[in-house]
Design a protein around this motif. Structure first.
Motif, PDB file in Angstrom:
ATOM      1  N   GLN A 114       0.821  -1.201   0.000  1.00  0.00           N
ATOM      2  CA  GLN A 114       0.000   0.000   0.000  1.00  0.00           C
ATOM      3  C   GLN A 114       0.862   1.260   0.000  1.00  0.00           C
ATOM      4  O   GLN A 114       0.564   2.226  -0.703  1.00  0.00           O
ATOM      5  CB  GLN A 114      -0.952   0.015   1.205  1.00  0.00           C
ATOM      6  N   GLN A 115       1.926   1.248   0.786  1.00  0.00           N
ATOM      7  CA  GLN A 115       2.822   2.403   0.840  1.00  0.00           C
ATOM      8  C   GLN A 115       3.508   2.624  -0.504  1.00  0.00           C
ATOM      9  O   GLN A 115       3.612   3.754  -0.973  1.00  0.00           O
ATOM     10  CB  GLN A 115       3.875   2.209   1.923  1.00  0.00           C
ATOM     11  N   LEU A 116       3.991   1.536  -1.115  1.00  0.00           N
ATOM     12  CA  LEU A 116       4.659   1.670  -2.403  1.00  0.00           C
ATOM     13  C   LEU A 116       3.704   2.152  -3.486  1.00  0.00           C
ATOM     14  O   LEU A 116       4.070   2.982  -4.322  1.00  0.00           O
ATOM     15  CB  LEU A 116       5.290   0.344  -2.817  1.00  0.00           C
ATOM     16  N   ALA A 117       2.473   1.652  -3.489  1.00  0.00           N
ATOM     17  CA  ALA A 117       1.494   2.085  -4.485  1.00  0.00           C
ATOM     18  C   ALA A 117       1.186   3.573  -4.317  1.00  0.00           C
ATOM     19  O   ALA A 117       1.056   4.299  -5.306  1.00  0.00           O
ATOM     20  CB  ALA A 117       0.229   1.252  -4.371  1.00  0.00           C
ATOM     21  N   ALA A 118       1.088   4.033  -3.085  1.00  0.00           N
ATOM     22  CA  ALA A 118       0.767   5.437  -2.822  1.00  0.00           C
ATOM     23  C   ALA A 118       1.894   6.371  -3.249  1.00  0.00           C
ATOM     24  O   ALA A 118       1.641   7.524  -3.601  1.00  0.00           O
ATOM     25  CB  ALA A 118       0.453   5.627  -1.343  1.00  0.00           C
ATOM     26  N   MET A 119       3.133   5.885  -3.241  1.00  0.00           N
ATOM     27  CA  MET A 119       4.279   6.716  -3.639  1.00  0.00           C
ATOM     28  C   MET A 119       4.349   6.942  -5.143  1.00  0.00           C
ATOM     29  O   MET A 119       4.993   7.882  -5.588  1.00  0.00           O
ATOM     30  CB  MET A 119       5.584   6.066  -3.174  1.00  0.00           C
ATOM     31  N   ARG A 120       3.704   6.077  -5.938  1.00  0.00           N
ATOM     32  CA  ARG A 120       3.689   6.174  -7.391  1.00  0.00           C
ATOM     33  C   ARG A 120       5.113   6.291  -7.950  1.00  0.00           C
ATOM     34  O   ARG A 120       5.456   7.230  -8.654  1.00  0.00           O
ATOM     35  CB  ARG A 120       2.804   7.323  -7.851  1.00  0.00           C
ATOM     36  N   LEU A 121       5.924   5.287  -7.633  1.00  0.00           N
ATOM     37  CA  LEU A 121       7.327   5.261  -8.033  1.00  0.00           C
ATOM     38  C   LEU A 121       7.473   4.848  -9.494  1.00  0.00           C
ATOM     39  O   LEU A 121       6.656   4.092 -10.013  1.00  0.00           O
ATOM     40  CB  LEU A 121       8.093   4.275  -7.144  1.00  0.00           C
ATOM     41  N   PRO A 122       8.538   5.308 -10.161  1.00  0.00           N
ATOM     42  CA  PRO A 122       8.756   4.913 -11.555  1.00  0.00           C
ATOM     43  C   PRO A 122       9.082   3.419 -11.659  1.00  0.00           C
ATOM     44  O   PRO A 122       9.888   2.894 -10.900  1.00  0.00           O
ATOM     45  CB  PRO A 122       9.952   5.760 -11.993  1.00  0.00           C
ATOM     46  N   VAL A 139       7.128   0.956 -10.936  1.00  0.00           N
ATOM     47  CA  VAL A 139       6.391   0.168  -9.942  1.00  0.00           C
ATOM     48  C   VAL A 139       4.894   0.365 -10.215  1.00  0.00           C
ATOM     49  O   VAL A 139       4.463   1.501 -10.459  1.00  0.00           O
ATOM     50  CB  VAL A 139       6.730   0.631  -8.497  1.00  0.00           C
ATOM     51  N   PRO A 140       4.098  -0.704 -10.199  1.00  0.00           N
ATOM     52  CA  PRO A 140       2.649  -0.539 -10.409  1.00  0.00           C
ATOM     53  C   PRO A 140       2.044   0.441  -9.407  1.00  0.00           C
ATOM     54  O   PRO A 140       2.575   0.651  -8.317  1.00  0.00           O
ATOM     55  CB  PRO A 140       2.104  -1.953 -10.194  1.00  0.00           C
ATOM     56  N   HIS A 141       0.909   1.015  -9.777  1.00  0.00           N
ATOM     57  CA  HIS A 141       0.310   2.066  -8.959  1.00  0.00           C
ATOM     58  C   HIS A 141      -0.910   1.600  -8.177  1.00  0.00           C
ATOM     59  O   HIS A 141      -1.645   2.421  -7.629  1.00  0.00           O
ATOM     60  CB  HIS A 141      -0.064   3.255  -9.843  1.00  0.00           C
ATOM     61  N   THR A 142      -1.136   0.283  -8.108  1.00  0.00           N
ATOM     62  CA  THR A 142      -2.222  -0.256  -7.291  1.00  0.00           C
ATOM     63  C   THR A 142      -1.642  -1.267  -6.301  1.00  0.00           C
ATOM     64  O   THR A 142      -0.593  -1.864  -6.553  1.00  0.00           O
ATOM     65  CB  THR A 142      -3.283  -0.969  -8.150  1.00  0.00           C
ATOM     66  N   ASP A 143      -2.345  -1.461  -5.187  1.00  0.00           N
ATOM     67  CA  ASP A 143      -1.886  -2.416  -4.172  1.00  0.00           C
ATOM     68  C   ASP A 143      -1.737  -3.810  -4.766  1.00  0.00           C
ATOM     69  O   ASP A 143      -0.724  -4.477  -4.559  1.00  0.00           O
ATOM     70  CB  ASP A 143      -2.875  -2.495  -3.003  1.00  0.00           C
ATOM     71  N   ARG A 144      -2.753  -4.235  -5.479  1.00  0.00           N
ATOM     72  CA  ARG A 144      -2.730  -5.578  -6.059  1.00  0.00           C
ATOM     73  C   ARG A 144      -1.604  -5.715  -7.087  1.00  0.00           C
ATOM     74  O   ARG A 144      -0.919  -6.738  -7.134  1.00  0.00           O
ATOM     75  CB  ARG A 144      -4.078  -5.882  -6.705  1.00  0.00           C
ATOM     76  N   TRP A 190       3.601  -7.905  -8.763  1.00  0.00           N
ATOM     77  CA  TRP A 190       4.904  -7.541  -9.316  1.00  0.00           C
ATOM     78  C   TRP A 190       6.033  -7.940  -8.364  1.00  0.00           C
ATOM     79  O   TRP A 190       7.032  -8.522  -8.782  1.00  0.00           O
ATOM     80  CB  TRP A 190       4.920  -6.038  -9.581  1.00  0.00           C
ATOM     81  N   ALA A 191       5.869  -7.657  -7.086  1.00  0.00           N
ATOM     82  CA  ALA A 191       6.913  -7.954  -6.104  1.00  0.00           C
ATOM     83  C   ALA A 191       7.135  -9.456  -5.969  1.00  0.00           C
ATOM     84  O   ALA A 191       8.283  -9.914  -5.911  1.00  0.00           O
ATOM     85  CB  ALA A 191       6.548  -7.349  -4.751  1.00  0.00           C
ATOM     86  N   LYS A 201      -2.499  -9.128   7.417  1.00  0.00           N
ATOM     87  CA  LYS A 201      -2.345  -9.796   6.135  1.00  0.00           C
ATOM     88  C   LYS A 201      -1.537  -8.918   5.187  1.00  0.00           C
ATOM     89  O   LYS A 201      -1.399  -7.726   5.383  1.00  0.00           O
ATOM     90  CB  LYS A 201      -3.718 -10.079   5.526  1.00  0.00           C
ATOM     91  N   GLY A 202      -1.011  -9.533   4.145  1.00  0.00           N
ATOM     92  CA  GLY A 202      -0.289  -8.787   3.135  1.00  0.00           C
ATOM     93  C   GLY A 202       1.193  -9.099   3.141  1.00  0.00           C
ATOM     94  O   GLY A 202       1.653 -10.024   3.809  1.00  0.00           O
ATOM     95  N   ILE A 203       1.927  -8.306   2.373  1.00  0.00           N
ATOM     96  CA  ILE A 203       3.373  -8.493   2.270  1.00  0.00           C
ATOM     97  C   ILE A 203       4.087  -7.178   2.543  1.00  0.00           C
ATOM     98  O   ILE A 203       3.482  -6.104   2.505  1.00  0.00           O
ATOM     99  CB  ILE A 203       3.781  -9.011   0.870  1.00  0.00           C
TER     100      ILE A 203
END
Length: 65
Positions: A8-16, A18-23, A28-29, A43-45
């Motif tokens: 969720q944190q990575l998706a919110a950062m909208r990094l180049p 990297v996908p932009h949704t949690d799923r 991808w990871a 739950k989650g990773i």
């Protein structure tokens, strides 16, 4: 010691690169990164900052500072 971020944190950062949704980040990871572990609580990773591609890592570090 590596810093761990949730999908969720990575998706919110909208990094180049990297996908932009949690799923999308989770899928991808799991397929492309070695630094993935189950969350300590809940739950989650979590994804290691060190395992991100160089451009995404640099952008994440700037975002976190």
């Amino acid at each position: 010691m590596s810093q761990w971020l949730s999908a969720q944190q990575l998706a919110a950062m909208r990094l180049p690169g990297v996908p932009h949704t949690d799923r999308g980040v989770r899928k991808w990871a799991k397929n492309f990164l070695s630094g993935v572990r189950p969350k300590v609580r809940g739950k989650g990773i979590e994804i290691a900052l060190d395992s991100l591609p160089p451009a995404a890592r640099a952008a994440a570090i700037l975002h976190l500072c």
